[in-house]
Design a protein around this motif. Structure first.
Motif, mmCIF file in Angstrom:
data_model
loop_
_atom_site.group_PDB
_atom_site.id
_atom_site.type_symbol
_atom_site.label_atom_id
_atom_site.label_comp_id
_atom_site.label_asym_id
_atom_site.label_seq_id
_atom_site.Cartn_x
_atom_site.Cartn_y
_atom_site.Cartn_z
ATOM 1 N N ASN A 40 -35.498 -76.600 15.817
ATOM 2 C CA ASN A 40 -36.409 -76.379 16.943
ATOM 3 C C ASN A 40 -37.853 -76.752 16.622
ATOM 4 O O ASN A 40 -38.658 -76.926 17.544
ATOM 5 N N THR A 41 -38.184 -76.900 15.338
ATOM 6 C CA THR A 41 -39.524 -77.398 15.012
ATOM 7 C C THR A 41 -39.641 -78.895 15.284
ATOM 8 O O THR A 41 -40.755 -79.435 15.321
ATOM 9 N N ASN A 42 -38.513 -79.545 15.502
ATOM 10 C CA ASN A 42 -38.529 -80.991 15.736
ATOM 11 C C ASN A 42 -38.692 -81.355 17.209
ATOM 12 O O ASN A 42 -38.588 -82.524 17.572
ATOM 13 N N GLY A 43 -38.927 -80.362 18.061
ATOM 14 C CA GLY A 43 -39.204 -80.654 19.459
ATOM 15 C C GLY A 43 -38.231 -79.985 20.406
ATOM 16 O O GLY A 43 -37.105 -79.626 20.027
ATOM 17 N N ILE A 44 -38.656 -79.800 21.632
ATOM 18 C CA ILE A 44 -37.858 -79.105 22.639
ATOM 19 C C ILE A 44 -36.574 -79.854 22.963
ATOM 20 O O ILE A 44 -35.556 -79.254 23.309
ATOM 21 N N LYS A 45 -36.578 -81.180 22.835
ATOM 22 C CA LYS A 45 -35.389 -81.954 23.201
ATOM 23 C C LYS A 45 -34.210 -81.644 22.277
ATOM 24 O O LYS A 45 -33.061 -81.595 22.717
ATOM 25 N N SER A 46 -34.498 -81.435 20.992
ATOM 26 C CA SER A 46 -33.420 -81.097 20.045
ATOM 27 C C SER A 46 -32.795 -79.759 20.415
ATOM 28 O O SER A 46 -31.572 -79.615 20.472
ATOM 29 N N GLY A 47 -33.658 -78.765 20.660
ATOM 30 C CA GLY A 47 -33.161 -77.451 21.038
ATOM 31 C C GLY A 47 -32.419 -77.487 22.369
ATOM 32 O O GLY A 47 -31.406 -76.815 22.541
ATOM 33 N N LYS A 48 -32.931 -78.296 23.308
ATOM 34 C CA LYS A 48 -32.299 -78.399 24.626
ATOM 35 C C LYS A 48 -30.894 -78.977 24.521
ATOM 36 O O LYS A 48 -29.955 -78.474 25.161
ATOM 37 N N MET A 49 -30.725 -79.999 23.709
ATOM 38 C CA MET A 49 -29.421 -80.641 23.569
ATOM 39 C C MET A 49 -28.389 -79.673 22.991
ATOM 40 O O MET A 49 -27.263 -79.558 23.488
ATOM 41 N N ILE A 50 -28.782 -78.929 21.948
ATOM 42 C CA ILE A 50 -27.880 -77.946 21.345
ATOM 43 C C ILE A 50 -27.537 -76.860 22.357
ATOM 44 O O ILE A 50 -26.371 -76.473 22.520
ATOM 45 N N GLN A 51 -28.557 -76.385 23.080
ATOM 46 C CA GLN A 51 -28.339 -75.276 24.006
ATOM 47 C C GLN A 51 -27.371 -75.656 25.122
ATOM 48 O O GLN A 51 -26.427 -74.920 25.419
ATOM 49 N N THR A 52 -27.608 -76.789 25.746
ATOM 50 C CA THR A 52 -26.764 -77.205 26.863
ATOM 51 C C THR A 52 -25.333 -77.461 26.400
ATOM 52 O O THR A 52 -24.368 -77.004 27.025
#
Length: 475
Positions: free
Chosen positions: A159-171
């Motif tokens: 998640n320190t690498n940007g919201i897009k990384s966290g978003k992809m995992i979450q979805t």
């Protein structure tokens, strides 16, 4: 070439926001806590009633939060709402409690649940005396706890690498666990059509009884003890249904937040409520009430899956819970750091917490959250933490929803793109139910509720120290 100042990027759509709501809610609770609920209330009717009551409270709160999220579509969510409705101290006490126990302890509990169910595949992760690595300050440290910490560190780094990384995992993980849960429910109900268990469980659906660890009936529950049994039962169901408000913390990264935050709160909580009730209907379709109450290590879903799929069912559920807890912790970690960021911007938290890295995320806030959650992983007192979290969480929910009434008086002309559904009746009903729940916990579980309240109150001197420090710096 001019350098751009790091800032939150609105990159989450309605689906992403809904998956954060649902994914943060579904961790390990739905697979476990029905055993404790059944021991407290003892019957099929009351088991479903507890989940319906919790679902009603959750949906009512989520629909009420829609008004606040539309009024204040910025990072920080509940911290901001309390600050605006009451005063900065109220907001800080929530933020402090959030950092000290609400979010961090939930991350720790979910992380340990991941490791415990990984123990079905890797025996070294089972929480028994053979897997003690070392002792520190009188605590036994197990391999599972170390793995839990490594999981939290990994998700924090992602998640320190940007919201897009966290978003992809979450979805991705939320879609998978929703489909898995839906599949388990369908298979269970199909099996139930050929079983007599359902009819047996519904012979006396509203006779509340107390059951022992082996599932046998210890005695009836009557009078005021009924309220105590319901409150004790709801500790688990509320914990399982919590974290729905995480999406409000990242409002600054949601496209059209005035619309999408409120809708995601409604859709996410509705989906999870329906799945939770359906899962419990499935449990009482395939397992006798005695077996639900006496499920080994409270793992009701494991017992149900074994009844459906045979011995391989154990591994089916283990995989499902690992997927569920992985995705749940990602959502918790992603959203929580935004609260500390907003507090720091107000001068009420570590200054460095209020900065964004090159990927436009509050990296320092993520890492200090990681440190506290990792320490709590080592505590081993997850049942105690559950009681403290439930008390503190519901207390602040009630205060926040009371803020709707206050803001309608204080700021009647402020734009409200969305208004709380059922106002004033439903928000008022939630407040009454929430205060009743907290009062019952204080009466029936005074030690844990007291610790929870104590953690909140410790924030008062910390707040005034922070304010005094800010005043010195401004001189």
């Amino acid at each position: 070439m001019t350098e751009t100042t790091p800032a939150f990027k609105p990159s989450l759509g309605l689906l992403d926001a809904t998956m954060i709501v649902a994914g943060s809610m579904i961790g390990s609770g739905i697979f476990i806590v029905s055993a404790d609920i059944t021991r407290n209330v003892g019957s099929a009717g009351w088991l479903i009633a507890v989940w319906l009551l919790t679902g009603f409270m959750t949906l009512t709160a989520a629909l009420s939060y829609g008004e606040l999220s539309a009024m204040f579509p910025k990072a920080g969510g509940q911290y901001v709402y309390l600050k605006e409705a009451f005063n900065p101290l109220a907001g800080f006490l929530y933020g402090w409690s959030f950092f000290a126990v609400i979010q961090t302890a939930t991350i720790a509990a979910v992380g340990v649940a991941f490791s415990k169910f990984a123990g079905y595949f890797i025996p070294a992760l089972e929480l028994n005396d053979n897997n003690i690595l070392f002792q520190i300050l009188g605590l036994n440290i197990y391999t599972a706890q170390i793995v839990s910490i490594l999981l939290i560190v990994l998700l924090t780094w992602i998640n320190t690498n940007g919201i897009k990384s966290g978003k992809m995992i979450q979805t991705t993980f939320t879609v998978v666990k929703l489909l898995s849960l839906f599949g388990l429910i369908i298979f269970g109900l199909l099996l139930a059509a050929k079983s007599s268990i359902w009819n047996a469980n519904w012979q006396n659906p509203w006779e509340m009884v107390n059951r022992g660890a082996d599932g046998t009936v210890l005695g009836g529950v009557a009078g005021s003890a009924v309220l105590g049994a319901i409150a004790a039962s709801m500790v688990g169901s509320i914990f399982s249904s919590d974290a729905w408000n995480n999406v409000t913390f990242i409002a600054g990264e949601v496209r059209n937040p005035q619309r999408n935050i409120g809708l995601s709160l409604f859709f996410g909580t509705l989906i999870v409520t329906l799945i939770y009730v359906a899962a419990n209907i499935m449990y009482i379709s395939v397992l006798p009430l005695q077996d639900i109450a006496s499920a080994p290590q409270d793992r009701v879903a494991v017992s149900a899956s074994k009844a459906i799929f045979g011995d391989v069912g154990t591994y089916v559920i283990a995989v499902m819970i690992m997927i569920s807890t992985f995705g749940c912790n990602n959502g918790l970690i992603l959203a929580g750091a935004r609260v500390y960021y907003t507090m720091a911007k107000d001068g009420l938290f570590f200054k460095k917490t209020g900065t964004l890295n090159k990927n436009d995320v509050p990296e320092f806030a993520l890492w200090i959250q990681c440190v506290v959650a990792s320490v709590l992983c080592l505590s081993g007192k997850y049942g105690d933490l559950l009681d403290m979290i439930s008390f503190v969480v519901v207390l602040f929910y009630a205060l926040t929803i009371a803020g709707i009434f206050i803001l309608r008086k204080k700021r009647p002309d402020m734009e409200r793109p969305y208004k709380a559904f059922g106002y004033p009746i439903l928000p008022a009903l939630y407040i009454i139910m929430a205060i009743s729940f907290c009062a019952l916990l204080i009466y029936y579980k005074p030690i844990y509720a007291g610790w929870g309240l104590g953690i909140v109150l410790v924030g008062i001197p910390i707040y005034y120290i922070a304010v005094a420090n800010n005043n010195k710096q401004s001189l």
